[in-house]
Design a protein around this motif. Structure first.
Motif, short mmCIF file in Angstrom:
data_model
loop_
_atom_site.label_atom_id
_atom_site.label_comp_id
_atom_site.label_asym_id
_atom_site.label_seq_id
_atom_site.Cartn_x
_atom_site.Cartn_y
_atom_site.Cartn_z
N HIS A 130 9.50 -8.34 -6.34
CA HIS A 130 8.23 -8.10 -5.65
C HIS A 130 8.24 -6.70 -5.02
CE1 HIS A 130 4.56 -8.89 -3.44
NE2 HIS A 130 5.17 -8.51 -2.34
N LEU A 131 9.36 -6.32 -4.42
CA LEU A 131 9.46 -5.00 -3.81
C LEU A 131 9.32 -3.91 -4.87
CD1 LEU A 131 10.02 -3.29 -1.23
CD2 LEU A 131 12.41 -3.30 -1.93
N VAL A 132 10.00 -4.08 -5.99
CA VAL A 132 9.92 -3.08 -7.07
C VAL A 132 8.48 -2.96 -7.57
CG1 VAL A 132 10.65 -2.58 -9.44
CG2 VAL A 132 12.34 -3.36 -7.76
N HIS A 133 7.79 -4.09 -7.67
CA HIS A 133 6.38 -4.07 -8.10
C HIS A 133 5.51 -3.35 -7.06
CE1 HIS A 133 2.78 -5.31 -10.23
NE2 HIS A 133 2.29 -5.76 -9.09
N GLN A 134 5.78 -3.59 -5.78
CA GLN A 134 5.02 -2.91 -4.73
C GLN A 134 5.27 -1.41 -4.78
OE1 GLN A 134 6.33 -5.07 -1.15
NE2 GLN A 134 4.17 -5.40 -0.74
N PHE A 135 6.52 -1.02 -5.00
CA PHE A 135 6.86 0.40 -5.08
C PHE A 135 6.10 1.10 -6.20
CE2 PHE A 135 11.31 0.57 -2.89
CZ PHE A 135 10.70 0.43 -1.66
N ALA A 136 5.84 0.38 -7.28
CA ALA A 136 5.14 0.98 -8.42
C ALA A 136 3.74 1.44 -8.03
CB ALA A 136 5.06 -0.02 -9.58
N GLY A 137 3.16 0.80 -7.01
CA GLY A 137 1.82 1.16 -6.57
C GLY A 137 1.79 2.29 -5.56
N ASN A 172 -9.40 4.02 -0.87
CA ASN A 172 -8.73 4.93 0.07
C ASN A 172 -7.36 5.39 -0.42
OD1 ASN A 172 -10.82 5.03 1.93
ND2 ASN A 172 -10.12 3.17 2.95
N LEU A 173 -7.29 5.77 -1.68
CA LEU A 173 -6.03 6.28 -2.23
C LEU A 173 -6.01 7.81 -2.23
CD1 LEU A 173 -5.71 3.88 -5.29
CD2 LEU A 173 -4.41 3.80 -3.17
N GLY A 174 -7.09 8.41 -1.77
CA GLY A 174 -7.17 9.86 -1.78
C GLY A 174 -7.43 10.42 -3.16
N LEU A 175 -8.06 9.62 -4.03
CA LEU A 175 -8.34 10.04 -5.40
C LEU A 175 -9.84 10.21 -5.59
CD1 LEU A 175 -5.98 7.53 -7.25
CD2 LEU A 175 -5.49 9.90 -6.61
N ASN A 176 -10.20 11.21 -6.41
CA ASN A 176 -11.61 11.45 -6.72
C ASN A 176 -11.83 11.26 -8.21
OD1 ASN A 176 -12.48 12.12 -4.10
ND2 ASN A 176 -11.59 14.17 -4.33
N PRO A 177 -12.38 10.10 -8.60
CA PRO A 177 -12.65 9.86 -10.02
C PRO A 177 -13.84 10.68 -10.50
CG PRO A 177 -13.40 8.01 -8.70
CD PRO A 177 -12.71 8.95 -7.76
N SER A 225 0.13 2.18 -12.76
CA SER A 225 0.30 1.13 -11.76
C SER A 225 -0.26 1.54 -10.40
CB SER A 225 1.77 0.75 -11.63
OG SER A 225 2.54 1.87 -11.26
N LEU A 226 -0.52 2.83 -10.23
CA LEU A 226 -1.09 3.33 -8.99
C LEU A 226 -2.46 2.73 -8.71
CD1 LEU A 226 -0.80 5.40 -6.65
CD2 LEU A 226 -1.83 7.07 -8.17
N ILE A 227 -3.24 2.51 -9.76
CA ILE A 227 -4.61 2.03 -9.55
C ILE A 227 -4.91 0.70 -10.23
CG2 ILE A 227 -5.60 4.31 -9.13
CD1 ILE A 227 -6.59 4.28 -12.05
N GLU A 228 -3.94 0.10 -10.92
CA GLU A 228 -4.25 -1.09 -11.71
C GLU A 228 -4.71 -2.28 -10.87
OE1 GLU A 228 0.24 -2.93 -12.29
OE2 GLU A 228 -0.78 -2.03 -13.99
#
Length: 186
Positions: A20-27, A87-92, A36-39
């Motif tokens: 679970h921690l490894v999966h959280q780190f992927a985000g 609120n990821l600081g991304l502009n699509p 995985s940042l936005i999935e």
């Protein structure tokens, strides 16, 4: 339930905590683009909230860019809105049938924030591991009180539970150190 059952169940739960921690780190964002940042960004589509990965394919054609291609072109605006509101600081930027997201450079302050977030996630996972240890020790104590299991066997099993806990906490710390290095690398 036997001592072996308790130990096996405890190890399985600790492994799930690590995964679970490894999966959280992927985000958590690092210097390079990762789908995985936005999935898991929630998007309002078809009258309900859905994860982005259920509505589109996400790819990283370049190290600093993500490309989102919706399965249904009618969801382009909803996906854009969902990414902005996350609120990821991304502009699509919508470009017809797909959405392009160029990742801005991370400032030193932002990198430090991400490291703090990772440390908090790791501490939450450590707490989960300790809770698993506590449950296992309570189960062993109950076995001893019910009889049928010698005190020496219970003590040996308690030592094994502590050894498992230490082992998994070390794994969590290793994952944190790796992620921290990844975030702070410019």
């Amino acid at each position: 339930m036997t001592i072996d059952d308790i130990l096996l169940e405890t190890e399985e739960k600790m492994l799930k905590s690590e995964e679970h921690l490894v999966h959280q780190f992927a985000g958590v964002r690092t210097g390079k683009a990762s789908p995985s940042l936005i999935e898991n960004v929630m998007v309002e589509a078809y009258g309900s909230h859905m994860r982005l990965k259920e509505l589109a394919t996400i790819s990283a054609p370049e190290s600093r860019m993500l490309m989102v291609t919706p399965f249904d072109q009618g969801n382009v605006k909803a996906i854009e809105k969902g990414i902005q509101s996350a609120n990821l600081g991304l502009n699509p930027a919508s470009q017809g049938k797909f959405i392009r997201i160029v990742l801005p450079d991370l400032s030193t302050e932002r990198r430090q924030e991400f490291v703090k977030i990772c440390k908090k996630m790791t501490e939450d996972s450590r707490i989960a591991l300790r809770n698993e240890r506590r449950q296992a020790l309570e189960g062993l104590k109950k076995l001893k009180n019910d009889g049928g299991v010698s005190e020496d066997a219970v003590e040996t099993a308690e030592a094994e539970v502590q050894k498992l806990t230490d082992q998994y906490i070390a794994k969590l710390d290793h994952h944190l150190a790796h992620k921290e290095k990844e975030i702070l690398t410019v």
